[in-house]
Write an enzyme that holds these catalytic residues in place. Sequence first.
Site, short mmCIF file in Angstrom:
data_model
loop_
_atom_site.label_atom_id
_atom_site.label_comp_id
_atom_site.label_asym_id
_atom_site.label_seq_id
_atom_site.Cartn_x
_atom_site.Cartn_y
_atom_site.Cartn_z
N SER A 141 -1.31 19.56 -42.12
CA SER A 141 -1.60 20.01 -41.20
C SER A 141 -2.88 20.34 -43.11
O SER A 141 -2.16 20.37 -43.81
CB SER A 141 -1.39 21.12 -40.80
OG SER A 141 -2.28 22.42 -40.84
N TYR A 154 4.71 28.39 -42.27
CA TYR A 154 3.68 27.13 -41.44
C TYR A 154 3.15 26.40 -42.43
O TYR A 154 3.94 24.97 -42.34
CB TYR A 154 1.94 27.71 -40.61
CG TYR A 154 1.49 26.05 -40.12
CD1 TYR A 154 2.50 25.67 -38.82
CD2 TYR A 154 0.66 25.48 -40.70
CE1 TYR A 154 2.20 24.20 -38.45
CE2 TYR A 154 -0.34 25.09 -39.95
CZ TYR A 154 0.51 23.88 -39.01
OH TYR A 154 0.22 23.00 -38.49
#
Length: 249
Positions: A141, A154
């Site tokens: 990400s 995350y």
Amino acid sequence: MGKLDGKTALVTGSSRGIGRSIALALAAEGARVAVHYAGNEGAAKETVNTIEAAGGQAFAIRAELGLPGDADALWAAFDEHADGVDILVNNAGIAGPGLIHEVSEADYDKVFAINAKAPFFIIQKGLDRLRDGGRIINISSGVTKVAFPGMTSYAASKGAVEVLTLTLAQTLGSRQITVNAVSPGTIETDIHPWMADPAAKAHAAGFSVFNRVGQPDDVADVVAFLATDDARWVTGQNIDVSGGSGMGI
């Protein structure tokens, strides 16, 4: 003739969203694709049907990630349909919103179990199935490159995936297996219902130099390239697929 004719691929979390587009892209290049899902059997079957309707080959497999024995369960389901794999895409993941003081230990453990631990052991348990000259592609990400305090756990889990990618590229190079990561920015999928708000979507679009939010195909096409022989000399890399997000920061 597709560039992946005769190859078998496994894409985790591929019943919808980015994973679905990756499955479709690999199938379009000729790969036989294992469409993994955790609970939405209908969506997985729809993805398989779409691939088959276009002349491709696919099958659905179910395994809930983030639980003890998840990698073994995944490969047991896969083994019912195929005797080896050429392309492994670790796409399945969950979000982990919250500033550091807002994240509970249970939430942290769940995020890491699915986003970091599952790919680690899926790869470990799959090494004897992965053919020499194969491909491992991990979905990371863009939040690992720019400070994003609202997604602390995350971002940390995806950072672990990126280091794993680099390490495995070195480990598996002797088998001619490439290992790379792909880092999307903001992608318009059904897991982002907030994009239904035009103002919120416009704000997200402003992160990219192209002034738009990404689409699943923007990511899938890069993954498909990494899966082909065209990317045979690319390994240990983290490819930014964010439309230039954060370049001005």
